[in-house]
Structure formats: structure tokens, C-alpha cells
Design an enzyme around this catalytic site. Structure first.
Site: not given
Ligand code: M6R
Length: 603
Positions: A503, A487, A27, A480, A484, A100-101, A74, A2, A598
């Protein structure tokens, strides 16, 4: 999660709020709204489901004022809808609130204070604005009513409140969620992130948890929890508008992938001297060197970077490292070693899951370091030490340059500790030179992006699922790479330890299942190739990313050789491009994937 903006004292409040919300869209982007008013006491509340562009489409020319607040959401409580979009209004229509929260005790508040009250939506925020109205019946003073409401509310919040009877004021309070005041000439602004208001000012004042701020056009008043007046200097944001624009790029993600060689060179400049020696605060190095175990705590991509950090720190510095997910660690803390040292990795520096661990670590009096991209962020302010990533603002939800920046800074850190301990593995290694080789190799890979795009079309255009496999550091890169891919392209992707497939998970391999093998480690290359053969025999469509020294002619992507401890910095780049092109080809929004935001400021 948010985004909040607000302004007091400027003619074109509506435009400024909307432009600010556009900058905060990273956000959260499932609904948005603004409230504007002015001294003529006319007011407008406009909300919309969807993006800021949808909100904009609903704004008629008369929606004007000099004071206003805005919000991009969000969803946590209540599905995305116009009804649940902020700002929320009290039952008597006097108070307007954005939040926000998460208000943890909203059910209890409803029971204890708001029985019989007509609520229109399902959000916790609506409870808060009704609670303020409830207390305003006891005191005609809005600030006091707001304070009483805050004394009841439990959870995380950044609130901005307007009382329609005082349309020249915004009241602001925060706990655990970010919020800043921006200072202008004859106007002031509020925002979740300085980025949102850079067109108006680059002078900002931080707000601490528990403080109450009264924002007017010509002044701001900060009070601490006990009502004492607080004086705080402003700071100048080290951000440039050009840093946060896409320029000619179609998406931020592509720009941020392309930024990576520059970021590597910036890290060399910031953390090494002319002769290639590391330059990191000696107090950090001393404290880490004296520790008997390092605990890396992080989420998502930062967590994945932590695993690469572990391999580098253990090899170069000889200190055991554990890597933990913040959301697990806080509530299931393992037995700690005698002299632990904590490293928090967080691009945003605001991630609530990581922050709750840091709060506990501080209560235990243990030393900590935050690696973050955002100076002045919560995790940076609350940890004992900070190392900045110097990656420049990362705006695409999918993290790319922050991941490689984290690994590069961890590499310099590992080297600095190794040097301090006189470790031979570390001494034989010129980090500045090796990172400059990495920067050039990244450029080579990025230059070949169109070939990667073609391969992606062949492998991922229609598939339902995909696997990344590797061993050791290649497994960590696979974790990772698959995050990517899933998501943003919504392909069900799994990053797997290559040897573990047989396994159980190999049961999922069908005719045509794409399996991406990452091969950069000499000691495991042959075994990973064996595992690739096993899946191929069961129908998998294999795609191999290898380092030149370990490559075969048939491999799809062959990367130039780099220092063996730094291979993750280059093997990740094609996987970022793979995720980018798969998403484009499948017709999704690369920068704003569904259900995500984000900066994750709720637990
Ligand atoms: O701001 P941060 O690095 O603490 O955020 C952690 C995760 O929320 C962030 O890396 C998230 O997994 C991304 N969307 C990955 O691309």
C-alpha cells in the site's frame, strides 16, 4: 538521562567520582565534569567533551579533595561542548551545581531575575546556579537561597550543589528525576543510581520529590517541603558488583543477550511454584480480573513488548488490551472504559514519558501495575502494584534481556489471570514448562551466533536501509527488531506489517534492499511468504527467520518450535544478534550509540 555522583568525607574523592561516573555513563555520554574541594579550600573544576575516559585524561595528579560532585551529560539545552558540560558555576564563583532534568521556565527566569547577567553557555542548569547566587544576596544561608531558587524553578531536576564557603557540605534536591543518598562510615555519597557507588556502600536512602537534603560526612538531614525534619530508614541494595561488570565480554549488549536463558529460568523460579502453578500477588490478579479493559502504557522497546503482552493476555485471559505510547497517551488520553486497569512497562522504572501518565492515572484514582527491572524505581513506587523483571542490571543502551523478561512476566501474568477466570485456553498450558523450553531454545540460538555474524556480513555490511516484516505477533517482533537495528547500527530500518507494504512502502524496495521476514504464526505464514515474494520480485535480498514447523529449506534461520503464544521470545534473539553484529561490522560502539541514553528521564 545525565548521571550525578557526589561524595563528602573521603580522601580520594576524585577517583571515587570518576569510577562512579563510569558506571553512570549509560545515562548519557556526550560530556562530563567534576568539581572537587576540601577543607584546605583548594578547589578544582575539570570538564571535558566526550566520554568519561576523555575527562580522565584531563585530570592532573593535583586534582584531589575530600568533597566533590560529578556529572555525565545527555544534552537537552545546548549542544555537547566543554562550555555546556556540568558542573556549572555561579557568576560570583561561589556556587557549583550539577543537574539532571529540564528546567522548563529557564527563559522566564532569565528575564525576571538574571537580566544583564553574564552567562557562558546555553544550558538551563547555568540559569539555576545563577538564580541560587541571586537569592544568596537576600539571605546569607545557602540552604534558604537554594530553596528560594527551587520555589521559582519549574520542571524536572535532581540537583547537587556545593557552596565553596562550606566545602564540607553537598545540598541535594529532586523533582521527578532520580537521586539517592548512599551511607558510608565517616563519609556519605550521592548518585543517580545505586550502581555508581556500590564500591563504597550498599546502604542507600531514597529522596522524595520536594525534599531538601544536607549531606555531610557524618550525617544527612532531610527536610520536607514545609521544612519538617524527615527520618527515613536506609535499605540495602540487592545488587552485586559482578552484576554490573562486563567480565570477559567485549560489550554489555552481548552479555545481556547471553543472559536471557538465565533470566527465563529466574522468572520461572520467582513466579511459579514446584508444580508449575503461577505465583503472583493475588490482589493484582483479583483487581485485573475485575477490570473490563487493560491499558498497557510504555515507550520504545517496552512498548514493543506491550504488543506481545496484548496477544497473550487477550488469548489467555480474555480481557481486551490497548497498547499506548506514553508520550502520546498523557496528552491525548482516549476515552477510558468503565473499569480500566493500567500496566506500565519500563525497564528502568524512571522513564519520564511513562511517569507523567502514571501521575495522571493516580490523580484519577485508577489502579496500576508497573513491570520494571529496577526495584524502588519511581514507577514502581508510584504504581499500586509492582512485578519485578528479575533480569539483572541492563546496561547496554539497546534493551535486550529486559524485552524478553517483560514478555515472560506478562505471559505468567496472563496465565494467572486466565486460571483465575477458569479459561480453557489458559488451563491447558504449563507456563513453567514452556518457559523452560524457551530458555533451552534461546541457548541453541545463542550458540550459533557466529553463523549469524557471517550472514549479517552478507546482508548488512554496506546497506543504507533494511526492512523487517511479519504479521500479527511477527509484526510486533519486527517492530522491535528494526528498533534494535537502527538504534545501534544507524541503518535506516523499518518494522512493517507485511500485508501493508504493497500500500505504499514497497516503493522503497530497490535492487539488494535487505528484507527480513519473521514467520512463526501458522495462520499468517503463507501470506507473509507471499509478501516476501513480492519484494523479491522487485530486487529485495530476502532473509527469512522461521519456526521449524513453518520453515522452508531455503530459510536463513530456522528456530526450534516453541509454544505458539511464546514465539516472540525466541524469534527476537537472532534479530538482537543481527543488530549486534551489524554494528560491530560497521565499526560503531555497540553499547553507547550516538544521541541516546539508557534512562530517558526527560519528556
Ligand atoms: O526504561 P524503559 O523501558 O521505560 O525505556 C523505554 C525506552 O527508552 C527504551 O526501551 C529504549 O527504546 C531502548 N533504547 C531500546 O533499546
Amino acid at each position: 538521562m545525565c548521571g550525578i555522583v557526589g561524595i563528602v568525607g573521603k580522601e580520594n574523592a576524585t577517583d571515587i567520582l570518576v569510577q562512579g561516573l563510569e558506571k553512570l555513563e549509560y545515562r548519557g555520554y556526550d560530556s562530563a565534569g567534576i568539581f572537587v574541594t576540601g577543607t584546605d579550600k583548594k578547589d578544582y573544576l575539570v570538564k571535558s567533551l566526550g566520554r568519561i575516559a576523555d575527562l580522565q585524561a584531563q585530570l592532573s595528579p593535583e586534582v584531589q579533595g575530600t568533597v566533590g560532585i560529578g556529572h555525565t551529560r545527555w544534552a537537552t539545552h545546548g549542544k555537547p561542548s566543554e562550555r555546556n558540560a556540568h558542573p556549572h558555576t555561579s557568576g560570583n564563583d561561589q556556587f557549583i551545581l550539577v543537574h539532571n532534568g529540564v528546567i522548563e521556565n529557564f527563559e522566564e527566569i532569565k528575564q525576571d531575575f538574571l537580566r544583564g547577567e553574564q552567562l557562558t553557555g546555553e544550558t538551563d542548569t547555568e540559569i539555576a546556579v545563577h538564580l541560587i547566587a541571586y537569592f544568596s544576596k537576600e539571605t546569607a544561608n545557602t540552604k534558604e537561597a537554594f530553596k528560594k531558587a527551587l520555589s521559582v524553578i519549574k520542571g524536572s531536576y535532581a540537583f547537587a550543589l556545593i557552596d565553596k564557603n562550606e566545602p564540607e557540605t553537598i545540598y541535594v534536591a529532586k523533582n521527578k528525576s532520580p537521586l539517592l543518598i548512599g551511607l558510608g562510615e565517616d563519609f556519605n555519597v550521592i548518585c543517580s543510581d545505586a550502581m555508581a557507588m556500590l564500591t563504597q556502600t550498599n546502604h542507600f536512602v531514597e529522596i522524595n520529590d520536594g525534599e531538601m537534603v544536607t549531606v555531610k560526612a557524618d550525617k544527612i538531614d532531610i527536610e520536607d517541603e514545609k521544612g519538617n525534619v524527615v527520618y527515613r530508614e536506609s535499605y540495602e541494595a540487592q545488587l552485586d558488583l559482578s552484576d554490573i561488570e562486563k567480565g570477559t565480554y567485549p560489550y554489555y549488549m552481548l552479555k545481556e543477550i547471553d543472559d536471557q536463558p538465565t533470566v527465563m529460568r529466574r522468572i520461572i523460579q520467582e513466579y511459579t511454584n514446584q508444580t508449575g502453578e503461577t505465583m503472583i500477588d493475588p490482589n493484582v490478579i483479583k483487581e485485573i480480573t475485575a477490570s473490563d479493559r487493560i491499558y498497557i502504557v510504555a515507550c520504545g522497546t517496552s512498548y514493543n513488548a506491550g504488543w506481545i503482552g496484548k496477544t497473550m493476555i487477550e488469548s489467555l485471559a480474555g480481557i481486551p488490551v490497548e497498547v499506548h505510547l506514553s508520550s502520546e497517551f498523557g496528552y491525548n488520553m482516549p476515552l477510558l472504559s468503565e473499569k480500566p486497569f493500567f500496566i506500565f512497562l519500563s525497564q528502568s522504572g524512571e522513564t519520564a514519558d511513562s511517569r507523567q501518565v502514571l501521575v495522571q492515572i493516580n490523580e484519577l484514582g485508577l489502579p496500576s501495575l508497573t513491570l520494571t527491572n529496577v526495584p524502588g524505581s519511581t514507577l514502581s513506587r508510584e504504581a499500586k502494584y509492582t512485578l519485578l523483571l528479575h533480569a539483572g542490571p541492563e546496561i547496554a543502551v539497546a534493551s535486550t534481556k529486559a524485552y524478553t523478561a517483560q514478555i515472560a512476566v506478562l505471559a505468567v501474568l496472563a496465565k494467572a489471570i486466565g486460571d483465575k477466570k477458569n479459561r480453557s485456553a489458559s488451563l491447558a498450558f504449563d507456563i513453567a514448562h514452556e518457559l523452560s523450553v524457551i530458555a533451552s531454545v534461546m541457548e541453541t540460538i545463542i550458540d550459533e551466533k557466529m553463523e549469524i555474524s557471517q550472514l549479517v556480513e552478507e546482508y548488512l555490511a554496506v546497506t543504507r536501509n533494511a526492512f523487517y516484516i511479519g504479521r500479527g505477533v511477527d509484526y510486533y517482533v519486527s517492530m522491535e527488531a528494526s528498533l534494535k537495528l537502527k538504534e545501534i547500527s544507524y541503518i535506516q530500518a523499518e518494522g512493517f506489517a507485511a500485508g501493508e507494504l504493497k500500500h505504499g512502502t514497497i516503493a522503497l524496495i530497490e535492487e539488494g534492499t535487505p528484507v527480513f521476514g519473521v514467520i512463526t504464526d501458522k495462520k499468517t505464514a503463507a501470506h507473509t511468504r507471499g509478501n516476501l515474494k513480492e519484494v523479491e520480485s522487485r530486487g529485495a535480498h530476502n532473509f527469512v527467520i522461521s519456526i521449524a514447523a513453518l520453515s522452508k529449506e531455503t530459510d536463513q534461520i530456522i528456530l526450534p518450535d516453541v509454544h505458539p503464544l511464546l514465539t516472540a521470545l525466541v524469534s527476537i534473539v537472532p534479530t538482537q544478534l543481527i543488530a549486534y553484529f551489524a554494528t560491530l561490522q560497521r565499526g560503531y560502539d555497540v553499547d553507547k550509540p550516538r544521541n541516546l541514553a539508557k534512562s530517558v528521564t526527560v519528556e
